[in-house]
Design an enzyme around this catalytic site. Sequence first.
Site, PDB file in Angstrom:
ATOM      1  N   PRO A 105       0.638  -1.250   0.026  1.00  0.00           N
ATOM      2  CA  PRO A 105      -0.001  -0.154  -0.087  1.00  0.00           C
ATOM      3  C   PRO A 105       0.815   1.268   0.057  1.00  0.00           C
ATOM      4  O   PRO A 105       0.231   2.388  -0.163  1.00  0.00           O
ATOM      5  CB  PRO A 105      -0.831  -0.251   1.318  1.00  0.00           C
ATOM      6  CG  PRO A 105       0.031  -0.996   2.209  1.00  0.00           C
ATOM      7  CD  PRO A 105       0.825  -1.959   1.347  1.00  0.00           C
ATOM      8  N   TRP A 108       6.869   1.446   2.242  1.00  0.00           N
ATOM      9  CA  TRP A 108       8.076   1.705   1.774  1.00  0.00           C
ATOM     10  C   TRP A 108       8.306   3.034   1.057  1.00  0.00           C
ATOM     11  O   TRP A 108       9.579   3.727   1.183  1.00  0.00           O
ATOM     12  CB  TRP A 108       8.717   0.458   1.108  1.00  0.00           C
ATOM     13  CG  TRP A 108       8.979  -0.666   1.849  1.00  0.00           C
ATOM     14  CD1 TRP A 108       8.428  -1.015   3.225  1.00  0.00           C
ATOM     15  CD2 TRP A 108      10.256  -1.731   1.932  1.00  0.00           C
ATOM     16  NE1 TRP A 108       9.025  -2.068   3.883  1.00  0.00           N
ATOM     17  CE2 TRP A 108       9.937  -2.443   2.979  1.00  0.00           C
ATOM     18  CE3 TRP A 108      10.735  -2.187   0.735  1.00  0.00           C
ATOM     19  CZ2 TRP A 108      10.730  -3.773   2.986  1.00  0.00           C
ATOM     20  CZ3 TRP A 108      11.599  -3.109   0.736  1.00  0.00           C
ATOM     21  CH2 TRP A 108      11.629  -4.072   1.903  1.00  0.00           C
ATOM     22  N   ASP A 126       3.188  -1.840  -8.874  1.00  0.00           N
ATOM     23  CA  ASP A 126       2.459  -2.901  -8.344  1.00  0.00           C
ATOM     24  C   ASP A 126       1.097  -3.218  -9.133  1.00  0.00           C
ATOM     25  O   ASP A 126       0.769  -2.339  -9.888  1.00  0.00           O
ATOM     26  CB  ASP A 126       1.899  -2.428  -6.995  1.00  0.00           C
ATOM     27  CG  ASP A 126       1.808  -3.770  -5.850  1.00  0.00           C
ATOM     28  OD1 ASP A 126       0.826  -4.664  -6.245  1.00  0.00           O
ATOM     29  OD2 ASP A 126       2.327  -3.735  -4.752  1.00  0.00           O
ATOM     30  N   ASP A 192      24.740  13.196 -28.844  1.00  0.00           N
ATOM     31  CA  ASP A 192      25.158  14.654 -28.744  1.00  0.00           C
ATOM     32  C   ASP A 192      26.018  15.094 -27.553  1.00  0.00           C
ATOM     33  O   ASP A 192      26.889  15.772 -27.605  1.00  0.00           O
ATOM     34  CB  ASP A 192      24.295  15.592 -29.388  1.00  0.00           C
ATOM     35  CG  ASP A 192      23.785  15.197 -30.778  1.00  0.00           C
ATOM     36  OD1 ASP A 192      24.457  14.826 -31.516  1.00  0.00           O
ATOM     37  OD2 ASP A 192      22.414  15.450 -31.036  1.00  0.00           O
ATOM     38  N   LYS A 271      12.719  -9.014  -0.839  1.00  0.00           N
ATOM     39  CA  LYS A 271      12.366 -10.162  -0.024  1.00  0.00           C
ATOM     40  C   LYS A 271      12.232 -11.403  -0.681  1.00  0.00           C
ATOM     41  O   LYS A 271      11.784 -11.692  -1.624  1.00  0.00           O
ATOM     42  CB  LYS A 271      10.678  -9.620   0.701  1.00  0.00           C
ATOM     43  CG  LYS A 271      10.158 -10.864   1.371  1.00  0.00           C
ATOM     44  CD  LYS A 271       8.831  -9.842   1.986  1.00  0.00           C
ATOM     45  CE  LYS A 271       7.971 -10.003   1.004  1.00  0.00           C
ATOM     46  NZ  LYS A 271       6.434  -9.263   1.417  1.00  0.00           N
TER      47      LYS A 271
END
Length: 326
Positions: A105, A108, A126, A192, A271
């Site tokens: 949600p 983090w 997500d 360039d 994880k």
Amino acid sequence: MRALARITTSRGGLARVLAVSYLSLAAAAVAPSTPWRYTAPPGCARAASSASSSQWKQRQARDWYGRAAKVASLKSRAAFKLIEMDSKYKLFKSGQTVIDLGYAPGSWSQVAVELVKPHGRVVGVDMIPAQPPKGVSTLQGDFRKEGVQKLLKDYLVEFPSAPDLGVPGGEGGSIISDRPSYIDTERADSADHGDGAANDGRLVDVILSDMWAPWARATGYPSRTLDNAYYRLMNVSGNNGRDHAGSMLLCNAALKFANDTLRAGGHFVCKFYQGNEEKVLEGKLKKLFTRVHREKPYSSRPDSKEMYFVAQSRKGAVILENIDDT
């Protein structure tokens, strides 16, 4: 907050010190009219007294980190896992570009966007629709699909610089929508100016992967349990072998993306659920990064089999294709 990592505490004490520090910072940002109340330390909360209360509700009532996350207006208790890992390994600094895979949600991303201010940027990906945290750009889609990864890479090239995150803005972040690719245009410009050629498409400083694999749809259950897509995406299956295999697939997908986009010296966190294949992944990480750690944050539930690989300082001359061939 990072200075607190040097404090010697009992097992789990550092995590709680960091949590209190984060809560104090959050409280300072609350409007003066909002009263600040200190929450009871772990073990002092009353369990639910109702006989009909479920085991899950009782666990939530006793969960200090869950209550602390609500007080600090964090999306979930998982924020404290990243706070611990950053305090220990110093993953973030101002001005970085951070990719948060499996961001929903958004806890983090909330932590990361605060740590890379004012000139950093955070992009979350997500499958689950979620409101982007303030200052975070997000993309809804299955990261395992090539088209989603291409759209994310195109976005990084199209917008190489981030807005000033210190400037007050809207309540939420921005959502990335599908658009024509600018890769060819940017490559022409880099011919360039030389910037794109020097980076070789590596524009990311930190990649975070808190993903887990969605398990197959079940039928014949009430709509709010196993037949509900949200519950299938937000929870592990309970089968240790399946959860481990799924986490390895996602970690390898995230590592492949990191191989293409992570700068030399960049960091990678993923994880995984413990099992037989984790040693193979750890071996790849040790060849691609200077330092690799296994981490079980104190804020992770003791009965959970989840752990994290924290890989620091990518080696610029090493690529994943060469590792797979050896």
